[in-house]
Scaffold this motif. Sequence first.
Motif, mmCIF file in Angstrom:
data_model
loop_
_atom_site.group_PDB
_atom_site.id
_atom_site.type_symbol
_atom_site.label_atom_id
_atom_site.label_comp_id
_atom_site.label_asym_id
_atom_site.label_seq_id
_atom_site.Cartn_x
_atom_site.Cartn_y
_atom_site.Cartn_z
ATOM 1 N N THR A 196 0.495 -1.332 -0.119
ATOM 2 C CA THR A 196 0.108 -0.030 -0.108
ATOM 3 C C THR A 196 0.535 1.360 -0.292
ATOM 4 O O THR A 196 0.486 2.510 -0.313
ATOM 5 N N ASP A 197 1.705 1.233 0.517
ATOM 6 C CA ASP A 197 2.898 2.656 0.232
ATOM 7 C C ASP A 197 3.118 3.088 -0.877
ATOM 8 O O ASP A 197 3.518 2.564 -2.242
ATOM 9 N N PRO A 198 3.087 4.294 -1.759
ATOM 10 C CA PRO A 198 2.963 4.393 -2.846
ATOM 11 C C PRO A 198 4.365 4.255 -4.326
ATOM 12 O O PRO A 198 3.972 3.594 -4.704
ATOM 13 N N ALA A 199 4.981 4.443 -2.905
ATOM 14 C CA ALA A 199 6.488 4.135 -3.562
ATOM 15 C C ALA A 199 6.449 3.367 -3.834
ATOM 16 O O ALA A 199 7.579 2.500 -5.124
ATOM 17 N N ASN A 200 6.670 1.901 -2.662
ATOM 18 C CA ASN A 200 6.396 0.577 -4.009
ATOM 19 C C ASN A 200 5.997 -0.069 -4.758
ATOM 20 O O ASN A 200 6.202 -0.508 -5.363
ATOM 21 N N MET A 201 4.704 0.613 -4.631
ATOM 22 C CA MET A 201 3.817 0.415 -5.794
ATOM 23 C C MET A 201 4.239 1.290 -7.086
ATOM 24 O O MET A 201 4.327 -0.145 -7.980
ATOM 25 N N ASN A 202 4.738 1.830 -6.586
ATOM 26 C CA ASN A 202 4.994 2.899 -7.934
ATOM 27 C C ASN A 202 6.648 1.886 -8.714
ATOM 28 O O ASN A 202 7.634 2.049 -9.687
ATOM 29 N N TYR A 203 7.535 1.639 -7.327
ATOM 30 C CA TYR A 203 8.916 0.929 -7.824
ATOM 31 C C TYR A 203 9.000 -0.487 -8.766
ATOM 32 O O TYR A 203 9.433 -0.704 -9.210
ATOM 33 N N LEU A 204 7.484 -0.782 -8.110
ATOM 34 C CA LEU A 204 8.226 -2.266 -8.682
ATOM 35 C C LEU A 204 6.751 -2.728 -9.956
ATOM 36 O O LEU A 204 6.982 -2.977 -10.910
ATOM 37 N N THR A 205 5.886 -1.855 -10.327
ATOM 38 C CA THR A 205 4.614 -1.188 -11.185
ATOM 39 C C THR A 205 5.078 -0.192 -12.065
ATOM 40 O O THR A 205 4.860 0.238 -13.773
ATOM 41 N N GLY A 206 5.315 0.590 -11.487
ATOM 42 C CA GLY A 206 5.621 2.218 -12.825
ATOM 43 C C GLY A 206 4.236 3.072 -12.188
ATOM 44 O O GLY A 206 4.387 4.026 -12.804
ATOM 45 N N TYR A 207 3.334 2.550 -11.478
ATOM 46 C CA TYR A 207 2.154 3.659 -11.255
ATOM 47 C C TYR A 207 2.589 5.060 -10.289
ATOM 48 O O TYR A 207 3.128 4.925 -9.778
ATOM 49 N N ASP A 208 1.976 5.561 -11.081
ATOM 50 C CA ASP A 208 1.976 6.840 -10.752
ATOM 51 C C ASP A 208 0.635 7.950 -10.174
ATOM 52 O O ASP A 208 0.635 8.435 -11.739
ATOM 53 N N GLY A 209 0.125 8.227 -9.698
ATOM 54 C CA GLY A 209 -1.143 8.744 -9.902
ATOM 55 C C GLY A 209 -1.441 10.169 -8.086
ATOM 56 O O GLY A 209 -0.991 8.592 -7.148
ATOM 57 N N TRP A 210 -1.677 10.257 -8.263
ATOM 58 C CA TRP A 210 -2.351 11.380 -6.983
ATOM 59 C C TRP A 210 -3.770 10.098 -6.711
ATOM 60 O O TRP A 210 -4.762 10.775 -6.667
ATOM 61 N N SER A 211 -3.329 8.776 -6.212
ATOM 62 C CA SER A 211 -4.653 8.808 -6.108
ATOM 63 C C SER A 211 -4.832 7.532 -4.255
ATOM 64 O O SER A 211 -5.213 6.745 -4.283
ATOM 65 N N PHE A 212 -3.291 7.754 -3.699
ATOM 66 C CA PHE A 212 -3.184 7.897 -2.249
ATOM 67 C C PHE A 212 -4.143 7.627 -1.199
ATOM 68 O O PHE A 212 -4.092 7.474 -0.499
ATOM 69 N N TYR A 213 -4.755 8.700 -1.271
ATOM 70 C CA TYR A 213 -6.114 9.159 -0.386
ATOM 71 C C TYR A 213 -7.534 8.526 -0.180
ATOM 72 O O TYR A 213 -7.975 8.427 0.697
#
Length: 397
Positions: free
Chosen positions: A31-48
């Motif tokens: 659920t850490d957005p940085a870890n999500m990005n790190y493994l998949t590239g996902y990048d969005g302001w949706s972590f709220y």
Amino acid sequence: MLSFTMEEYQDRLRKTKQRMEASGIEVLLLTDPANMNYLTGYDGWSFYVHQLVVVIIDEAQPLWIGRSQDANGAKQTAWLHHDHIISYPEEYVQSLSKHPMDFVAQFLTEIGQGNRVVGVEMDQYYFTASCYQHLKQHLPLGHLKDATNLVNWVRLIKSDQEIEYMRRAARIVERSMQAGMDAIQVGVRECDVAATIYQTQISGTEEYGGDYPAIVPLLPSGIKTSSPHLTWTDGTYKQGETVILEIAGCYKRYHSPLARTLVVGQPDPHISELSKIVIEGLNETLEATKPGMTCGEVEAVWRKSIARHGLDKESRLGYAMGLNYPPDWGEHTASLRKGDTTVLQENMTFHVIPGMWFDHFGVEISESIRLTKSGCETLAEFPRELVCKQPDIHTAS
């Protein structure tokens, strides 16, 4: 839109699965957005809202699970096949009767993963007590296990491409720091200086723009410099006032933080003396830092230096940093502090921040560094000194 090659993403996934296997984890929920990005590239302001990446140890691709209106963003920024992008209906969003983790648990059960050892990031900003309760309730045959910082430790050693992004972030922070310092004058509002810094952070350079940093500009002034994590007000700067600027450049979510201390006019003798001690200690620490040392050994160099002047710093000297989202650019892994036995290796990156804070004043002069083959290098090039700025006569009047 991918920021890295598929080979690099696959290597990150392989290292993550190695850690999963060593920890006895079969399904990892990130659920850490940085870890999500790190493994998949996902990048969005949706972590709220609740979202996650699922890594299944014996499956080739992770899964992204999030709000339905964010699914297209995942399709545009992540390398995953579209059938690995799963969305939950809007009725789960901030509802008192349905929770997104109910959906996640049901989905895992449906694909035959509900009875496995499931790792969750227990001590992570975006994983709540409610998340844990709902997963536990709806995965009765599974076993939940703490996987906090599992991927964070994979992130500790940067690739050459990551280092390049951090160098670009350093070019941005150099400009932003200078813009902030140029804007500070007697009578100027703190909020206007913050706006100038923000504008420069986002505009970046002529070659590339900047991202939003994970932390807002920290701009304590006057007596507020006794506390490191204050921002700005709509008050104005005064003659003789000390100002601390701690900011970062950010490029493709990779950070390069930098802190400096400025005085409008002539510094108080306590500020002048403390800044000399801080700079001396920082210089000695950077000169000594090299691969093979532990984080604790690096901190000991600093501690010995300031002890010559009768000073001690209770808080840590620095921390690993790089890829991140609000509210922090730190990686929550290695810290430059007494007792940390993490061994430094080439391409680790740290924010070395020898800040000293007392009851009525403080000084911060920091550097972001990369470990090289034989030592370390600073990412930014900015004068390492206490800045004494004479008031602008026209502005002051």
